[in-house]
Design a protein around this motif. Structure first.
Motif, PDB file in Angstrom:
ATOM      1  N   ASP A   6      -3.420 -12.988  11.718  1.00  0.00           N
ATOM      2  CA  ASP A   6      -3.960 -14.090  10.930  1.00  0.00           C
ATOM      3  C   ASP A   6      -2.782 -14.978  10.556  1.00  0.00           C
ATOM      4  OD1 ASP A   6      -4.989 -15.831   9.048  1.00  0.00           O
ATOM      5  OD2 ASP A   6      -6.234 -14.306   8.081  1.00  0.00           O
ATOM      6  N   GLN A   7      -2.576 -16.032  11.317  1.00  0.00           N
ATOM      7  CA  GLN A   7      -1.443 -16.913  11.078  1.00  0.00           C
ATOM      8  C   GLN A   7      -1.525 -17.583   9.707  1.00  0.00           C
ATOM      9  OE1 GLN A   7      -1.438 -19.419  14.608  1.00  0.00           O
ATOM     10  NE2 GLN A   7       0.170 -18.133  15.513  1.00  0.00           N
ATOM     11  N   ASP A   8      -2.715 -17.749   9.163  1.00  0.00           N
ATOM     12  CA  ASP A   8      -2.855 -18.352   7.838  1.00  0.00           C
ATOM     13  C   ASP A   8      -2.314 -17.453   6.734  1.00  0.00           C
ATOM     14  OD1 ASP A   8      -4.013 -20.676   8.853  1.00  0.00           O
ATOM     15  OD2 ASP A   8      -6.041 -19.852   8.703  1.00  0.00           O
ATOM     16  N   LYS A   9      -2.331 -16.144   6.942  1.00  0.00           N
ATOM     17  CA  LYS A   9      -1.796 -15.192   5.970  1.00  0.00           C
ATOM     18  C   LYS A   9      -0.294 -14.979   6.124  1.00  0.00           C
ATOM     19  CE  LYS A   9      -5.658 -12.036   5.064  1.00  0.00           C
ATOM     20  NZ  LYS A   9      -6.032 -10.613   5.178  1.00  0.00           N
ATOM     21  N   CYS A  10       0.229 -15.223   7.300  1.00  0.00           N
ATOM     22  CA  CYS A  10       1.626 -14.919   7.619  1.00  0.00           C
ATOM     23  C   CYS A  10       2.577 -15.667   6.683  1.00  0.00           C
ATOM     24  CB  CYS A  10       1.919 -15.285   9.070  1.00  0.00           C
ATOM     25  SG  CYS A  10       3.627 -14.940   9.575  1.00  0.00           S
ATOM     26  N   THR A  11       3.590 -14.951   6.181  1.00  0.00           N
ATOM     27  CA  THR A  11       4.598 -15.544   5.301  1.00  0.00           C
ATOM     28  C   THR A  11       5.935 -15.727   6.018  1.00  0.00           C
ATOM     29  OG1 THR A  11       5.205 -13.367   4.442  1.00  0.00           O
ATOM     30  CG2 THR A  11       3.540 -14.621   3.211  1.00  0.00           C
ATOM     31  N   ASP A  30       8.462 -22.967  12.001  1.00  0.00           N
ATOM     32  CA  ASP A  30       8.168 -22.456  10.664  1.00  0.00           C
ATOM     33  C   ASP A  30       8.210 -20.937  10.538  1.00  0.00           C
ATOM     34  OD1 ASP A  30       5.865 -21.821  12.059  1.00  0.00           O
ATOM     35  OD2 ASP A  30       4.546 -23.106  10.884  1.00  0.00           O
ATOM     36  N   ILE A  32       6.176 -18.685  11.635  1.00  0.00           N
ATOM     37  CA  ILE A  32       4.875 -18.002  11.627  1.00  0.00           C
ATOM     38  C   ILE A  32       4.732 -17.139  12.874  1.00  0.00           C
ATOM     39  CG2 ILE A  32       2.359 -18.378  11.680  1.00  0.00           C
ATOM     40  CD1 ILE A  32       3.680 -18.980   8.961  1.00  0.00           C
ATOM     41  N   ALA A  59      -0.987  -9.553   7.480  1.00  0.00           N
ATOM     42  CA  ALA A  59      -1.491 -10.549   8.425  1.00  0.00           C
ATOM     43  C   ALA A  59      -1.795  -9.976   9.806  1.00  0.00           C
ATOM     44  CB  ALA A  59      -0.478 -11.684   8.550  1.00  0.00           C
TER      45      ALA A  59
END
Length: 66
Positions: A6-11, A30, A32, A59
Motif C-alpha cells: 500500500d504505497q499510500d501507507k508507506c513512510t 520520494d 516510497i 504497508a
C-alpha cells in the motif's frame, strides 16, 4: 505467496528494501516502496516475511499459498 503493498501507507523507511532487495525497491523521488516481484520464489519468502514484520507503517501484506 503474493505480496501486496500500500504505497499510500508507506513512510519511505526503506527497511523492506534492506530485508528483501530482490522483492522491494524505492522510488528515487520520494523513497516510497516499489514492488519488484509480487510472487517471489520460495527462496525469498523468509526475507519477505521479515520485511512485513519490520515495516513501520504496516504497508506490506501477504497472501500465503495454502
Amino acid at each position: 505467496m503474493e505480496v501486496i503493498v500500500d504505497q499510500d501507507k508507506c513512510t519511505a523507511g526503506g527497511l523492506c528494501v534492506m530485508a528483501a532487495p530482490e522483492v522491494f525497491d524505492q522510488r528515487d523521488e520520494d523513497g516510497i516502496v516499489v514492488l519488484l516481484d509480487a510472487n517471489p520464489p520460495a527462496g525469498h519468502h523468509e526475507a519477505v516475511r521479515g520485511a512485513v514484520m519490520i515495516c513501520p507503517a504496516a504497508a506490506i501484506r501477504l497472501k500465503e499459498d495454502r
